[in-house]
Design a protein around this motif. Structure first.
Motif, PDB file in Angstrom:
ATOM      1  N   THR A 229       0.823  -1.219   0.000  1.00  0.00           N
ATOM      2  CA  THR A 229       0.000   0.000   0.000  1.00  0.00           C
ATOM      3  C   THR A 229       0.860   1.274   0.000  1.00  0.00           C
ATOM      4  O   THR A 229       0.339   2.376   0.193  1.00  0.00           O
ATOM      5  N   SER A 231       3.363   2.441   2.034  1.00  0.00           N
ATOM      6  CA  SER A 231       3.721   3.196   3.252  1.00  0.00           C
ATOM      7  C   SER A 231       5.144   3.747   3.193  1.00  0.00           C
ATOM      8  O   SER A 231       5.404   4.845   3.699  1.00  0.00           O
ATOM      9  N   ASP A 247       4.438  -4.294  -7.341  1.00  0.00           N
ATOM     10  CA  ASP A 247       3.890  -5.357  -6.492  1.00  0.00           C
ATOM     11  C   ASP A 247       3.291  -6.392  -7.428  1.00  0.00           C
ATOM     12  O   ASP A 247       2.766  -6.056  -8.487  1.00  0.00           O
TER      13      ASP A 247
END
Ligand SMILES: C[S@@+](CC[C@H](N)C(=O)[O-])C[C@H]1O[C@@H](n2cnc3c(N)ncnc32)[C@H](O)[C@@H]1O
Length: 465
Positions: A229, A231, A247
């Motif tokens: 996500t 971060s 990813d």
């Protein structure tokens, strides 16, 4: 009394550090100093685990620069005096060059003195008594509690053992406050309030620590091959870097699929990494993210990143997998996930993940660029020989974060110092150092075997939970 922190002729600075993530503090401060071309020069009797560090050889500008980045340091002070008792502090303060003090003690300026005690709570009257006792300093200005021109602090250190608090402090310090660190980022970037999160979103404090260990700076290009996500990209973009990532998971990259929030079934229309950067006002730093398998060489040669910072999958909350072909697999692999858009996937051994990551970094980091990543550890078996090495990457630091009685993860920082030659390519099969990670998901098996033996209570968060 000779000043315990060394020379008096030039300023010394006192850092007050947070007492969490102890292992991460020294590499953070060293990295931030080296960003400014300064070596780490501790004062005498430096104790790494102490909340107070005296540093030599710095200017106020350097100290402000460090504090503008550090999430491990709480505050910094220009150190005027220090001792093991208040008497020694007084002697030390009276020896401090008056010409260094006087600009801050003038008649036309206001001041305040704070009292800070570590590992002991003082009553209000005792605080006042401590402040009154400082009257031997030649303050000429008026006190202003609300908006003083200068803030001073008396700091008392009662050691780190909460079960054995001494009557008198072990150390006392007095100094002029210079700057606070960036602890506030831990709250303001908390994943709890983040637009797009997943099960393995990295905690804000650790993300900033990773960015600092990587020496990420303005206009750098930073890459996260296991971006999730995003971060880590969020933290790097806060420091002004351009960020990109990959990813294997289509849903994560496109912000689709099931939500990780308890009260929400599906991800909303704008739950993606770009929206996370927008939330913090750094969307201009967003380069892009794409679906890609980190085990495959998809980048053209010569593409260089200033830093690679990542949290690879350990197979605890997500499977470790890579793309395969029908040639590679005769039956569907055990960890094949029905929701995935990858048509065929196969096991991606942890040993291969780390070998690929180090090889990739050796080829795609600028000289002096840093790789920062997490290595999961089954603590009873850990030894330093297990840390993956590469002939082109120097190990800079290795910090442990304990997760449970039997597991931890280590934050590894490596720096590229040599261009790779053909012979430097790590062979996954012959590289014995990786053997603890050879079996597919062996860490996963050990992780869960330990949990079962000791009960679920000990299952501490991994991957930022
Ligand atoms: C620990 S998570 C990263 C979490 C991320 N740091 C965050 O804050 O959200 C690991 C990620 O690696 C991805 N992944 C697993 N195998 C991969 C592969 N072969 N190539 C690229 N990504 C992969 C997973 O989909 C997962 O999102």
């Amino acid at each position: 009394m000779a000043a315990p922190c060394g020379r008096r002729s030039c300023s010394q600075y006192l850092l007050h550090l947070a007492q969490d993530n102890l292992d991460f503090r020294l590499p953070e401060i060293k990295a931030l100093l080296s960003l400014r071309g300064k070596p780490f020069r501790p004062g005498e009797k430096f104790e790494e685990k102490s909340p107070f560090w005296c540093l030599d050889g710095l200017s106020e500008e350097h100290v402000r620069g460090i504090m503008a980045r550090s999430v491990c340091a709480k505050s910094a002070f220009e150190l005027w005096g220090h001792g093991q008792t208040h008497g020694q502090l007084k002697t030390s303060l009276l020896a401090y060059p008056p010409e260094n003090m006087s600009p801050y003690l003038q008649k036309d300026s206001t001041y305040r003195i704070n009292v800070y005690t570590f590992n002991k709570t003082l009553e209000f009257k005792d605080r006042i008594q401590r402040i009154d006792a400082m009257e031997y300093l030649p303050f000429e200005g008026a006190v202003s509690l609300k908006s003083p021109d200068h803030v001073f602090c008396l700091l008392e250190d009662y050691g780190t053992d909460p079960n054995n608090i001494p009557e008198e402090p072990f150390h006392v310090y007095f100094g002029r406050w210079v700057a606070d660190g960036q602890r506030e980022l831990i709250r303001s970037y908390s994943v709890k309030n983040r637009h797009f999160i997943g099960n393995t979103s990295m905690d804000a404090g650790l993300s900033f620590i990773m960015a600092n260990h990587a020496r990420v700076k303005e206009n750098d290009l930073v890459f996260d091959p296991f971006v999730g996500t995003g971060s880590l990209l969020v933290a790097c973009s806060h420091f002004g870097a351009y960020v990109c990532g990959t990813d294997i998971d289509y849903n994560t990259i496109h912000g689709k699929g099931r939500s990780s929030r308890t009260n929400q079934k599906w991800r909303g229309p704008d739950e993606n990494i770009r929206a996370n950067l927008r939330q913090y006002g750094t969307e201009k730093s967003y380069v892009d993210v794409m679906v890609s398998d980190a085990s495959k060489a998809v980048w053209r040669q010569g593409l260089l990143f200033d830093a690679i910072i990542t949290d690879p999958p350990y197979g605890i909350r997500e499977s470790t997998r890579r793309t395969g072909s029908h040639k590679d697999t005769t039956k569907p692999p055990e960890d094949f996930c029905g929701e995935s858009h990858v048509s065929v996937s196969m096991a991606y051994h942890l040993s291969d993940i780390f070998a690929d990551l180090l090889n990739f970094s050796a080829h795609h980091l600028v000289m002096g660029g840093r790789l920062v990543y997490w290595l999961p550890i089954y603590s009873p078996e850990y030894c330093e020989e297990m840390v993956p090495l590469h002939p082109c990457l120097r190990l800079v630091s290795n910090c442990e974060q304990t997760l449970s009685s039997h597991t931890s993860r280590r934050l590894l920082t490596m720096e590229k110092f040599k261009e790779p030659q053909e012979a430097d390519l790590l062979s996954h099969l012959s590289e014995q150092r990786f053997s603890p990670y050879q079996g597919h998901n062996s860490f996963r098996e050990k992780y869960f075997s330990g949990v079962n033996k000791r009960g679920p209570k000990e299952e501490n968060g991994i991957n930022g939970e």
